[in-house]
Design an enzyme around this catalytic site. Structure first.
Site, PDB file in Angstrom:
ATOM      1  N   GLU A 112      28.897  58.531  47.173  1.00 19.87           N
ATOM      2  CA  GLU A 112      30.017  58.530  46.163  1.00 19.87           C
ATOM      3  C   GLU A 112      31.288  59.065  46.629  1.00 19.87           C
ATOM      4  O   GLU A 112      31.327  60.440  47.150  1.00 19.87           O
ATOM      5  CB  GLU A 112      29.644  59.240  44.943  1.00 19.87           C
ATOM      6  CG  GLU A 112      30.792  59.229  43.824  1.00 19.87           C
ATOM      7  CD  GLU A 112      31.550  58.021  43.497  1.00 19.87           C
ATOM      8  OE1 GLU A 112      32.826  57.724  43.696  1.00 19.87           O
ATOM      9  OE2 GLU A 112      30.939  56.962  43.084  1.00 19.87           O
ATOM     10  N   LYS A 131      37.090  56.627  24.390  1.00 24.27           N
ATOM     11  CA  LYS A 131      36.522  56.786  23.104  1.00 24.27           C
ATOM     12  C   LYS A 131      36.667  58.048  22.394  1.00 24.27           C
ATOM     13  O   LYS A 131      36.800  58.025  21.363  1.00 24.27           O
ATOM     14  CB  LYS A 131      34.893  56.465  23.249  1.00 24.27           C
ATOM     15  CG  LYS A 131      34.866  55.044  23.901  1.00 24.27           C
ATOM     16  CD  LYS A 131      35.435  53.958  23.259  1.00 24.27           C
ATOM     17  CE  LYS A 131      35.566  52.546  24.257  1.00 24.27           C
ATOM     18  NZ  LYS A 131      36.272  52.827  25.482  1.00 24.27           N
ATOM     19  N   ILE A 188      41.480  46.835  27.298  1.00 23.58           N
ATOM     20  CA  ILE A 188      42.046  47.905  27.766  1.00 23.58           C
ATOM     21  C   ILE A 188      43.461  48.233  27.283  1.00 23.58           C
ATOM     22  O   ILE A 188      43.834  49.222  26.479  1.00 23.58           O
ATOM     23  CB  ILE A 188      42.184  48.147  29.390  1.00 23.58           C
ATOM     24  CG1 ILE A 188      40.778  48.050  29.862  1.00 23.58           C
ATOM     25  CG2 ILE A 188      43.017  49.234  29.772  1.00 23.58           C
ATOM     26  CD1 ILE A 188      40.886  47.858  31.470  1.00 23.58           C
ATOM     27  N   GLU A 195      34.187  60.150  45.070  1.00 28.36           N
ATOM     28  CA  GLU A 195      35.168  60.940  44.202  1.00 28.36           C
ATOM     29  C   GLU A 195      34.209  61.286  42.982  1.00 28.36           C
ATOM     30  O   GLU A 195      33.816  62.609  43.153  1.00 28.36           O
ATOM     31  CB  GLU A 195      36.230  59.585  43.519  1.00 28.36           C
ATOM     32  CG  GLU A 195      37.259  60.590  43.132  1.00 28.36           C
ATOM     33  CD  GLU A 195      38.440  59.394  42.551  1.00 28.36           C
ATOM     34  OE1 GLU A 195      39.405  59.981  42.176  1.00 28.36           O
ATOM     35  OE2 GLU A 195      38.390  58.320  42.761  1.00 28.36           O
ATOM     36  N   ALA A 224      30.559  47.918  31.648  1.00 35.16           N
ATOM     37  CA  ALA A 224      29.724  49.058  32.176  1.00 35.16           C
ATOM     38  C   ALA A 224      28.358  48.549  32.137  1.00 35.16           C
ATOM     39  O   ALA A 224      27.413  48.744  32.971  1.00 35.16           O
ATOM     40  CB  ALA A 224      29.801  50.269  31.826  1.00 35.16           C
ATOM     41  N   GLU A 253      51.517  39.650  25.518  1.00 37.48           N
ATOM     42  CA  GLU A 253      50.382  38.755  26.221  1.00 37.48           C
ATOM     43  C   GLU A 253      50.930  37.478  26.510  1.00 37.48           C
ATOM     44  O   GLU A 253      51.758  36.601  25.986  1.00 37.48           O
ATOM     45  CB  GLU A 253      49.283  38.639  25.113  1.00 37.48           C
ATOM     46  CG  GLU A 253      48.300  37.787  25.443  1.00 37.48           C
ATOM     47  CD  GLU A 253      47.532  38.112  26.522  1.00 37.48           C
ATOM     48  OE1 GLU A 253      47.439  37.328  27.512  1.00 37.48           O
ATOM     49  OE2 GLU A 253      47.177  39.136  26.774  1.00 37.48           O
ATOM     50  N   HIS A 312      19.829  48.239   2.302  1.00 31.72           N
ATOM     51  CA  HIS A 312      21.007  48.249   1.373  1.00 31.72           C
ATOM     52  C   HIS A 312      21.159  49.744   0.829  1.00 31.72           C
ATOM     53  O   HIS A 312      20.224  50.435   0.692  1.00 31.72           O
ATOM     54  CB  HIS A 312      20.743  47.473   0.215  1.00 31.72           C
ATOM     55  CG  HIS A 312      21.733  47.567  -1.093  1.00 31.72           C
ATOM     56  ND1 HIS A 312      22.939  47.056  -0.946  1.00 31.72           N
ATOM     57  CD2 HIS A 312      21.953  48.270  -2.189  1.00 31.72           C
ATOM     58  CE1 HIS A 312      23.904  47.138  -2.054  1.00 31.72           C
ATOM     59  NE2 HIS A 312      23.184  48.182  -2.696  1.00 31.72           N
ATOM     60  N   ASP A 331      31.501  45.673  38.839  1.00 25.68           N
ATOM     61  CA  ASP A 331      33.117  45.194  38.736  1.00 25.68           C
ATOM     62  C   ASP A 331      33.454  44.709  40.033  1.00 25.68           C
ATOM     63  O   ASP A 331      34.082  43.337  39.934  1.00 25.68           O
ATOM     64  CB  ASP A 331      33.935  46.253  38.324  1.00 25.68           C
ATOM     65  CG  ASP A 331      33.862  46.616  36.746  1.00 25.68           C
ATOM     66  OD1 ASP A 331      32.911  45.740  35.871  1.00 25.68           O
ATOM     67  OD2 ASP A 331      34.601  47.496  36.337  1.00 25.68           O
TER      68      ASP A 331
END
Length: 466
Positions: free
Chosen positions: A35, A52, A185, A37, A319, A204, A445, A311
């Site tokens: 890895e 989040k 995003i 980073e 993810a 968009e 319920h 990705d």
């Protein structure tokens, strides 16, 4: 001298890479992660998790704004942006340390640096600190993730034109903001900054927001976003960005007409490209198509012993898709029996805007395009007692069934906590449940989940509460 010979070496410690490493270790494979980073990758450090945390702050701030409707009084409502950002970064830091602990617990070797293929079964590691090293591996898994796409002439600069990274750690709260792109995003950042008081415009290029979602959900979402004060411009392109001292003037073209909009900041959210550079792929059988590594159904590349997940291996860029591919890949390597290739129609998608959006499987339009005769059920949040009690009456749940077999083809939701509810339909698709299985299930319920039951019933003309 550190051991440099492994059964599996994984390049990248994100949600695909670190999960694959842990599962490989569980299966008795000698495993290493390289890895360059942050352990946890973009998702944990600069994506899924810290966003989040930001959105949670925005959600609570929203509640403060209408506390009176709950019989509560809140005075001097405000926020400290630095503290909001600090909390978000703290959450990310805590979880990154947790990943390091899990890898250590499972005896996975971690090499800090950048890895590149260096011949059959070899990976050269350019160390972040100390000496470089070459690792020997029977199997090499590339899990290098992706980065934000840059558009010519509209490149991010980290100051006035932001990528997701700058948007996550803003030094100032912009009074006005342009978000280019209305995928997950873009809409999540639009939702956050709108909740915190910014005037937000979303542009968009396609004809609707959240374009991968079911058309009914997209239409409902647009109404809710506009109700919250967002300005939505679809079928439009940003043709140019002219930077001032502390603002940006965007030229927006839509319907053959051009307009200018001046805002404090711009967020570019126009997709991602895989991190395929400097991996030594050019002298191998690994093929790259549109900045993503080409793989087969078992995540194998064109080079024997080399795999790709997450990705960097293409959509959907999620993810949980990366994690699932990582587990599937190493289980295949270890010879685990009874495995099934990835079925992307069983992968849920979630957008944590306000209101939340979640889905799995085919939209109604795609189901019809594939030749299915469909039965469609819908149920509104306003018909659910728990939603009304929560003060969250805006939303809907839509289910799509095959009219002949009763197979649940797709489920689509918008409203409070639907990102938690969608898993019920994910399991239903996984176990190939029919409409009868869902109809005969007893839902508790009062809960929001009752709407899932009612939507199924509605598809067959049996809804009780609407």
């Amino acid at each position: 001298m550190a051991d440099t010979s492994f059964d599996v070496v994984i390049v990248g410690g994100g949600p695909g890479g670190y999960v694959a490493a842990i599962r490989a270790a569980q299966l008795g494979l000698k495993t290493a992660v390289v890895e360059r980073e942050h352990l946890g990758g973009i998702c944990l450090n600069w994506g899924c998790i810290p966003t989040k945390a930001l959105l949670r702050s925005a959600e609570i701030y929203d509640y403060f704004g209408h506390a009176d409707s709950f019989g509560l009084s809140v005075e001097k409502i405000g926020f400290d942006l630095a503290k909001v950002v600090k909390r978000s970064r703290g959450v990310a830091s805590q979880l990154s340390k947790g990943v390091a602990h899990l890898l250590k617990k499972n005896k996975v070797a971690v090499f800090d640096g950048a890895g590149s293929l260096a011949g059959k079964g070899k990976l050269a590691v350019k160390a972040a600190k100390g000496g470089d090293v070459t690792l020997d591996a029977k199997h090499i898994i590339i899990a290098t993730g992706a980065r934000a796409r840059q558009l010519p002439g509209l490149e991010t600069d980290g100051k006035l034109v932001w990528s997701y990274k700058e948007a996550m750690v803003p030094d100032v709260m912009p009074k006005s903001l342009l978000v280019v792109g209305s995928g997950a995003i873009g809409i999540e950042f639009a939702s956050f900054f709108r909740s915190m008081g910014a005037e937000v415009t979303v542009v968009e290029v396609l004809d609707r927001v959240l374009p991968v979602e079911d058309a009914d959900i997209s239409a409902f979402a647009r109404k809710q976003f506009e109700k919250r004060g967002m300005k939505i411009v679809t079928g439009a392109q940003v043709k140019a960005l002219k930077k001032g001292k502390d603002n940006v003037t965007a030229t927006i073209e839509a319907g053959g007409k051009s307009q200018e909009l001046t805002v404090d900041r711009v967020i570019m959210a126009v997709g991602i490209v895989g991190n395929v550079e400097n991996l030594g792929l050019d002298k191998t059988g690994v093929k790259v198509d549109r900045a993503h590594i080409v793989i087969d159904e078992w995540c194998r590349t064109g080079e024997p012993g080399v795999y790709a997940i997450g990705d960097v291996a293409g959509p959907p860029w999620l993810a949980h898709k990366a994690s699932h591919e990582g587990v599937m890949c190493v289980e295949r390597i270890a010879g685990v029996e009874g495995l099934h290739p990835m079925d992307v129609t069983k992968i849920p998608g979630c957008t944590y805007c306000n209101p939340q959006v979640a889905s799995v499987g085919y939209t109604e339009a795609v189901a019809k395009e594939k030749g299915h005769k469909v039965k469609v059920g819908k149920f509104p949040f306003i018909g659910n007692g728990k939603a009304i009690a929560l003060g969250e009456p805006e939303g809907m749940i839509k289910t799509v069934f095959d009219a002949e077999t009763g197979e649940l083809l797709g489920a689509h939701m918008i409203g409070a906590e639907v990102t938690e509810l969608i898993q019920g339909y994910v399991i239903a698709r996984q176990v190939e449940a029919t409409e009868l299985d869902l109809m005969h299930s007893i839902f508790p319920h009062p809960t929001l989940s009752e709407m899932m039951h009612e939507s199924v019933l509605d598809a067959y003309g049996r809804a009780i509460h609407f």
